[in-house]
Design a protein around this motif. Structure first.
Motif, mmCIF file in Angstrom:
data_model
loop_
_atom_site.group_PDB
_atom_site.id
_atom_site.type_symbol
_atom_site.label_atom_id
_atom_site.label_comp_id
_atom_site.label_asym_id
_atom_site.label_seq_id
_atom_site.Cartn_x
_atom_site.Cartn_y
_atom_site.Cartn_z
ATOM 1 N N SER A 52 -0.713 3.084 -9.936
ATOM 2 C CA SER A 52 -0.202 2.914 -8.080
ATOM 3 C C SER A 52 -1.153 3.649 -8.030
ATOM 4 O O SER A 52 -0.671 5.322 -8.020
ATOM 5 N N VAL A 105 -5.844 -3.240 -1.484
ATOM 6 C CA VAL A 105 -5.338 -2.144 -1.634
ATOM 7 C C VAL A 105 -5.611 -0.432 -1.028
ATOM 8 O O VAL A 105 -6.739 -0.517 -1.127
ATOM 9 N N TYR A 134 3.581 -5.071 -0.832
ATOM 10 C CA TYR A 134 2.607 -4.671 -1.247
ATOM 11 C C TYR A 134 1.436 -5.616 -1.678
ATOM 12 O O TYR A 134 2.191 -6.291 -1.591
ATOM 13 N N THR A 157 -2.120 -0.746 -7.062
ATOM 14 C CA THR A 157 -1.590 -1.686 -6.676
ATOM 15 C C THR A 157 -0.982 -0.192 -5.528
ATOM 16 O O THR A 157 -1.358 1.094 -6.453
ATOM 17 N N ASP A 158 -0.518 -0.662 -4.383
ATOM 18 C CA ASP A 158 0.169 0.958 -3.636
ATOM 19 C C ASP A 158 1.711 0.758 -3.498
ATOM 20 O O ASP A 158 2.430 0.980 -3.002
ATOM 21 N N ALA A 159 1.875 -0.118 -4.547
ATOM 22 C CA ALA A 159 3.610 -0.504 -5.204
ATOM 23 C C ALA A 159 4.475 0.821 -6.336
ATOM 24 O O ALA A 159 3.254 1.465 -6.565
ATOM 25 N N ALA A 211 0.928 5.059 -5.171
ATOM 26 C CA ALA A 211 1.625 5.500 -4.394
ATOM 27 C C ALA A 211 1.982 7.363 -5.268
ATOM 28 O O ALA A 211 1.422 7.198 -5.870
#
Length: 380
Positions: free
Chosen positions: A304, A34, A204, A265-267, A306
């Motif tokens: 996350s 990630v 992702y 996660t990068d979602a 993001a």
């Protein structure tokens, strides 16, 4: 001996032994796939001396790397069984975000590590420490191998683990907070894995790092094979009367221990969607056999990376602060992230077991690794 590290030594993982897994891993098959996530360790192996035998350590995770401390990540938690500790959960549940480092250690070192994280943030990011600090510190119990009341883990060990944090491939098994841990009555410890998925018009990564210290030997399954009950490896942690000798009134309960799981996660996700990912962690653990013991603290955190700049909470801005907005994966498109979480958790447990090595600790207590030849034979 104290070591700080991030890079693997003698890498060997479950896939190397032929264990099949679903899904597509990232380049390192680790939480550090990630973007921005960094991991570091302090490993303590020493004694016996006046403080007893040390078989313990600290694992540190920087969600946005060294330069991103103080920048919030959407986050959520879930407890399958609350016989454990994960500090900072109340604020995550309230505000839906975390902005400080994450650390994992042994059950009786939470305070020292919490202090060390605070000190490190104050040293490296004084603008962050000028407000309040609620770092996340999780724990599992390593008192079978480690002299857990010896005070071996000190604040400087947390600071050293944070200083060592980096991206790329990471060490597993007997490292960091996982040094003295046991899993399914084999030697356990630290494990990691990742998955790359496509959904909502983007690609992702979901990465997992866990500290595996749970499970009854007879429960263990890898890719559906009952390797625990078939193994010839000794299991003194379950079979010996060490708990009685230590002054307790009964044998240690099989399956006792705990597991802390961190999902990154990068979602782009809402805080409630992060919590939903954390709720899927038990499904991955169940694939490895555990039923979730009453004596196991099974607590999970998902975040996350993001939407940087959103979910802020700063003193002094009040009503003058403008609106913030979050991009997020539509709920109807979230299933691939659920599957990725389950798959990565399952493989991370297997990686922890395969990477671990035999270890002798306090009072002659020994823990034996999952025999690699048994795994190879099962999946030949």
């Amino acid at each position: 001996m104290t070591t700080t590290s991030q890079s693997p030594v003698e890498p060997q993982r479950a896939r190397d032994l032929g264990v099949p897994f679903d899904g597509t891993p990232g380049p390192a098959n680790a939480i550090t796939d990630v973007p921005g996530v960094q991991v570091g360790y302090t490993t303590l192996v020493s004694g016996p001396d006046e403080a007893g035998t040390a078989r313990t350590g600290v694992t540190a995770i920087l969600p946005r790397g060294r330069d991103g401390v103080g920048v919030p990540c959407a986050a959520g938690t879930f407890s399958l069984n609350g016989n454990g500790e994960l500090t900072g959960r109340s604020w995550i549940d309230e505000a839906g975000m975390l902005a400080l480092p994450i650390a994992i250690t042994n059950s009786h070192a939470v305070g020292a590590v919490h202090q060390g994280v605070d000190e490190w943030v104050h040293q490296t990011h004084p603008e962050v420490s000028a407000q309040w600090m609620l770092p996340v510190v999780g724990e599992t119990w390593d008192g079978y191998l480690n002299e857990i009341n010896g005070g071996h883990v000190r604040p400087e060990h947390a600071r050293a683990a944070l200083d060592a944090a980096a991206g790329g491939p990471i060490a597993e098994g007997n490292v960091g907070g996982g040094t003295g841990m046991n899993c399914y009555a084999f030697k356990g410890g630290t494990g990691s894995a990742s998955r790359v998925v496509a959904t909502a018009g983007g690609e992702y990564t979901v990465g997992v790092l866990l500290q595996a210290n749970f499970g009854d030997r007879d429960e263990l399954r890898l890719a559906g094979r009952p390797l625990g009950r078939e193994s010839a490896a000794p299991k003194p942690i379950e079979d010996d009367d060490w708990f009685v000798r230590d002054g307790e009134r009964t044998k240690a309960a099989a399956g006792a221990g705990s597991v802390i799981v961190i999902v990154a996660t990068d979602a782009p996700l809402l805080p409630g969607q992060c919590e939903a990912l954390a709720r899927r962690v038990p499904l991955g653990l169940a694939r490895t056999g555990t039923a979730g013991s009453h004596f196991s603290g099974d607590i999970f955190l998902a975040f996350s990376t993001a939407n940087p700049g959103a979910l802020t909470s700063q003193l002094g801005r009040g009503a003058n602060q403008g609106l913030e907005r979050l991009d997020f994966v539509p709920w109807g498109a979230i299933d691939p992230l659920y599957r990725a979480t389950v798959e990565a958790v399952e493989e991370a447990v297997a990686n922890a077991l395969v990477a671990a090595r035999d270890l002798e600790g306090r009072d002659g207590h020994a823990s034996y690794a999952l025999p690699h030849e048994e795994v190879r034979r099962a999946f030949a």
